[in-house]
Design an enzyme around this catalytic site. Structure first.
Site, PDB file in Angstrom:
ATOM      1  N   ALA A  73       0.730  -1.144   0.004  1.00 43.11           N
ATOM      2  CA  ALA A  73       0.234   0.037   0.114  1.00 43.11           C
ATOM      3  C   ALA A  73       0.941   1.337  -0.026  1.00 43.11           C
ATOM      4  O   ALA A  73       1.801   1.102   0.860  1.00 43.11           O
ATOM      5  CB  ALA A  73      -0.950  -0.040   1.295  1.00 43.11           C
ATOM      6  N   GLY A 101       0.438  -5.027   0.688  1.00 41.41           N
ATOM      7  CA  GLY A 101      -0.616  -5.001  -0.447  1.00 41.41           C
ATOM      8  C   GLY A 101      -0.285  -5.866  -1.755  1.00 41.41           C
ATOM      9  O   GLY A 101      -1.436  -6.423  -2.294  1.00 41.41           O
ATOM     10  N   GLU A 147      -0.512  -9.423  -0.809  1.00 40.88           N
ATOM     11  CA  GLU A 147      -1.957  -9.664  -0.604  1.00 40.88           C
ATOM     12  C   GLU A 147      -2.658  -9.756  -2.051  1.00 40.88           C
ATOM     13  O   GLU A 147      -3.671 -10.623  -2.131  1.00 40.88           O
ATOM     14  CB  GLU A 147      -2.736  -8.606   0.278  1.00 40.88           C
ATOM     15  CG  GLU A 147      -2.378  -8.830   1.613  1.00 40.88           C
ATOM     16  CD  GLU A 147      -2.452  -7.404   2.661  1.00 40.88           C
ATOM     17  OE1 GLU A 147      -2.318  -6.433   2.147  1.00 40.88           O
ATOM     18  OE2 GLU A 147      -3.368  -7.841   3.289  1.00 40.88           O
ATOM     19  N   GLU A 173       4.137  -4.839   7.359  1.00 40.60           N
ATOM     20  CA  GLU A 173       3.157  -4.134   7.960  1.00 40.60           C
ATOM     21  C   GLU A 173       3.379  -3.953   9.500  1.00 40.60           C
ATOM     22  O   GLU A 173       3.404  -2.912   9.998  1.00 40.60           O
ATOM     23  CB  GLU A 173       1.523  -4.194   7.693  1.00 40.60           C
ATOM     24  CG  GLU A 173       1.259  -4.159   6.193  1.00 40.60           C
ATOM     25  CD  GLU A 173       1.412  -5.318   5.304  1.00 40.60           C
ATOM     26  OE1 GLU A 173       2.195  -5.907   5.652  1.00 40.60           O
ATOM     27  OE2 GLU A 173       0.740  -5.294   4.285  1.00 40.60           O
TER      28      GLU A 173
HETATM   29  N1  COA Z   1       4.554   3.211  -0.777  1.00 42.78           N
HETATM   30  C1  COA Z   1       5.166   4.305  -1.249  1.00 42.78           C
HETATM   31  N2  COA Z   1       6.351   4.511  -1.911  1.00 42.78           N
HETATM   32  C2  COA Z   1       6.982   3.441  -1.705  1.00 42.78           C
HETATM   33  C3  COA Z   1       6.640   2.230  -1.132  1.00 42.78           C
HETATM   34  C4  COA Z   1       5.340   2.234  -0.704  1.00 42.78           C
HETATM   35  N3  COA Z   1       4.973   1.077  -0.287  1.00 42.78           N
HETATM   36  N4  COA Z   1       7.904   1.451  -1.137  1.00 42.78           N
HETATM   37  C5  COA Z   1       8.623   2.078  -1.698  1.00 42.78           C
HETATM   38  N5  COA Z   1       8.368   3.443  -2.039  1.00 42.78           N
HETATM   39  C6  COA Z   1       9.082   4.516  -2.787  1.00 42.78           C
HETATM   40  C7  COA Z   1      10.255   5.018  -1.609  1.00 42.78           C
HETATM   41  O1  COA Z   1       9.577   5.834  -1.001  1.00 42.78           O
HETATM   42  C8  COA Z   1      11.261   5.556  -2.843  1.00 42.78           C
HETATM   43  O2  COA Z   1      10.681   6.576  -3.509  1.00 42.78           O
HETATM   44  P1  COA Z   1      11.848   8.002  -3.715  1.00 42.78           P
HETATM   45  O3  COA Z   1      12.770   7.517  -4.589  1.00 42.78           O
HETATM   46  O4  COA Z   1      10.871   8.868  -4.006  1.00 42.78           O
HETATM   47  O5  COA Z   1      12.443   8.122  -2.326  1.00 42.78           O
HETATM   48  C9  COA Z   1      11.098   4.728  -3.868  1.00 42.78           C
HETATM   49  O6  COA Z   1       9.772   3.837  -3.902  1.00 42.78           O
HETATM   50  C10 COA Z   1      12.351   3.287  -3.879  1.00 42.78           C
HETATM   51  O7  COA Z   1      12.205   2.946  -2.684  1.00 42.78           O
HETATM   52  P2  COA Z   1      13.396   2.828  -1.717  1.00 42.78           P
HETATM   53  O8  COA Z   1      13.167   2.746  -0.140  1.00 42.78           O
HETATM   54  O9  COA Z   1      14.385   4.061  -2.144  1.00 42.78           O
HETATM   55  O10 COA Z   1      14.238   1.354  -2.336  1.00 42.78           O
HETATM   56  P3  COA Z   1      14.947   0.209  -1.741  1.00 42.78           P
HETATM   57  O11 COA Z   1      15.399  -0.581  -2.629  1.00 42.78           O
HETATM   58  O12 COA Z   1      16.139   0.991  -0.705  1.00 42.78           O
HETATM   59  O13 COA Z   1      14.030  -0.409  -0.867  1.00 42.78           O
HETATM   60  C11 COA Z   1      11.872  -1.375  -0.104  1.00 42.78           C
HETATM   61  C12 COA Z   1      12.953  -1.109  -1.152  1.00 42.78           C
HETATM   62  C13 COA Z   1      10.771  -2.252  -0.791  1.00 42.78           C
HETATM   63  C14 COA Z   1      12.682  -2.500   0.883  1.00 42.78           C
HETATM   64  C15 COA Z   1      11.501  -0.110   0.691  1.00 42.78           C
HETATM   65  O14 COA Z   1      11.231   0.791  -0.102  1.00 42.78           O
HETATM   66  C16 COA Z   1      10.347  -0.394   1.719  1.00 42.78           C
HETATM   67  O15 COA Z   1      10.649  -1.063   2.762  1.00 42.78           O
HETATM   68  N6  COA Z   1       9.252  -0.174   1.239  1.00 42.78           N
HETATM   69  C17 COA Z   1       8.185  -0.233   2.296  1.00 42.78           C
HETATM   70  C18 COA Z   1       7.432  -1.670   1.932  1.00 42.78           C
HETATM   71  C19 COA Z   1       6.252  -1.752   3.042  1.00 42.78           C
HETATM   72  O16 COA Z   1       6.249  -1.447   4.078  1.00 42.78           O
HETATM   73  N7  COA Z   1       5.182  -2.338   2.506  1.00 42.78           N
HETATM   74  C20 COA Z   1       3.886  -2.168   3.342  1.00 42.78           C
HETATM   75  C21 COA Z   1       3.193  -1.011   3.251  1.00 42.78           C
HETATM   76  S1  COA Z   1       1.658  -1.178   4.073  1.00 42.78           S
END
Ligand code: COA
Length: 262
Positions: free
Chosen positions: A67, A113, A116, A136
Site C-alpha cells: 500500500a 498489499g 495480498e 506491515e
Molecule cells: N509506498 C510508497 N512509496 C514507496 C513504497 C510504498 N509502499 N515502497 C517504496 N516506495 C518508494 C520509496 O519511498 C522510494 O521513493 P523515492 O525514490 O521518492 O524516495 C522508492 O519507492 C524506492 O524505494 P527505496 O526505499 O528507495 O528502495 P530500496 O531498494 O532502498 O528499498 C523497499 C525497497 C521495498 C525495501 C522499501 O522501499 C520499503 O521497505 N518499502 C515499504 C514496504 C512496506 O512496508 N510495504 C507495506 C506497506 S503497508
C-alpha cells in the site's frame, strides 16, 4: 485491445491473454486508492472481453511494494479508514473470485498489499531474486487487504503467524518451499516460464476453469458435505457443455481438444 489508465496498464491480445501491469514504478508500484479503483475497473472491463487468462505484474522489475505509504491519507478518522479498507476489500475479493484463471508474475519486491494481491491469484510464479513479505507490523499496523486471512490459508497458520508477526522479507526459494509460489524462474527465463503457464491456461476449457475455481474456493469455506454437493452440481452442469463433449471426444480420437468456452 488496450485501455488507458493512469496507474495501471491493461492489454488484451487477440488470443485471449489479458495483462494488467501495475504502473507506478517510481514508488515500486505501490498501491494507492486510484490504482485500486483502476484495478477494479479493469476487472469489470475484462468481464466484457473474451479473455481466457489474466496476468498481473508490475512495471520495471518490481511487482508491488505494498500500500502507498508515501503520502498521508486524506483523513485519519477511524471510521473513514475502515470504510476505505472495506472499499479496498472489494478489489481483493473480486480478484480472488474472478472467473478467469489469474497468474501473479512476481519480479523484485512483492510486499504488503502486493503480497495480498498475489494471494488472490490462482498461480504465483516469481523470479529467483524476488522478495516477498508482509512487513506491515514494522510500521505499527497489520496486513489490511486480506493478508491476515488469505496468507494463513495458503501457507498454513504457523508460517503465516511468523511472517505477519515478524514482518521479515523472504526470498523466492523460501516462499516456494512454503507453497506460496508455484514455480520460480530458474534455468528457464522468467518470461518463458510465464508464457508456458499462460499457454497452459489458454488451452484449458474456460467454463470448467470457472466452475472449478468457484467450487474449490466456496467449498473450502464450507462444511465438507456442502462442498461435495457443490462439486456434484457443478460436475452435472459441466457434463452438459460442448467443451466436455469436445474434451472427451478428443481423448477418444487421440487429438488435441479445442475448447470454445461453450
Ligand atoms: N509506498 C510508497 N512509496 C514507496 C513504497 C510504498 N509502499 N515502497 C517504496 N516506495 C518508494 C520509496 O519511498 C522510494 O521513493 P523515492 O525514490 O521518492 O524516495 C522508492 O519507492 C524506492 O524505494 P527505496 O526505499 O528507495 O528502495 P530500496 O531498494 O532502498 O528499498 C523497499 C525497497 C521495498 C525495501 C522499501 O522501499 C520499503 O521497505 N518499502 C515499504 C514496504 C512496506 O512496508 N510495504 C507495506 C506497506 S503497508
Amino acid at each position: 485491445m488496450s485501455t488507458e489508465y493512469e496507474t495501471i496498464e491493461l492489454a488484451v491480445s487477440d488470443d485471449g491473454r489479458a495483462t494488467v501491469t501495475l504502473d507506478r514504478p517510481d514508488s515500486l508500484n505501490a498501491l494507492d486508492d486510484r490504482m485500486a479503483e483502476e484495478l477494479l475497473d479493469a476487472l469489470e472491463t475484462l468481464r466484457e472481453e473474451s479473455a481466457r487468462v489474466l496476468v498481473l505484474r508490475g512495471r520495471d522489475g518490481n511487482f508491488c511494494a505494498g500500500a502507498d505509504i508515501g503520502t498521508s491519507p486524506e483523513t485519519t478518522a477511524p471510521h473513514e479508514q475502515t470504510r476505505r479498507f472495506r472499499r479496498l476489500r472489494r478489489l481483493f475479493d473480486r480478484l480472488e473470485s474472478f472467473p478467469l484463471p489469474t497468474v501473479a508474475a512476481i519480479e523484485g519486491y512483492c510486499l504488503g498489499g502486493g503480497c495480498e494481491l498475489a494471494c488472490c491469484c490462482d498461480t504465483r510464479i516469481a523470479t529467483a531474486d524476488a522478495t516477498i513479505g508482509v512487513p506491515e507490523i514494522t510500521l505499527g499496523v497489520i496486513p489490511a487487504c486480506g493478508g491476515t486471512q488469505r496468507l494463513s490459508r495458503l501457507v498454513g497458520l504457523s508460517r503465516a503467524r511468523d511472517m505477519i508477526l515478524r514482518g521479515k522479507h523472504y526470498d523466492a526459494a523460501t516462499m516456494h518451499s512454503y507453497g506460496f509460489l508455484h514455480e520460480v524462474g530458474g534455468d528457464r527465463s522468467f518470461e518463458v516460464l510465464l508464457k508456458d503457464v499462460v499457454e497452459e491456461y489458454l488451452a484449458r476449457p474456460p467454463v470448467a476453469i470457472e466452475f472449478a475455481k468457484r467450487v474449490v474456493n466456496k467449498g473450502y469455506e464450507s462444511p465438507l458435505d456442502a462442498g461435495l454437493e457443490m462439486e456434484a452440481l457443478a460436475t452435472g452442469v459441466l457434463f452438459g457443455t460442448e467443451d466436455a463433449e469436445e474434451g472427451l471426444d478428443a481423448f477418444r480420437t487421440n487429438r488435441t481438444p479445442e475448447f470454445r468456452g461453450e
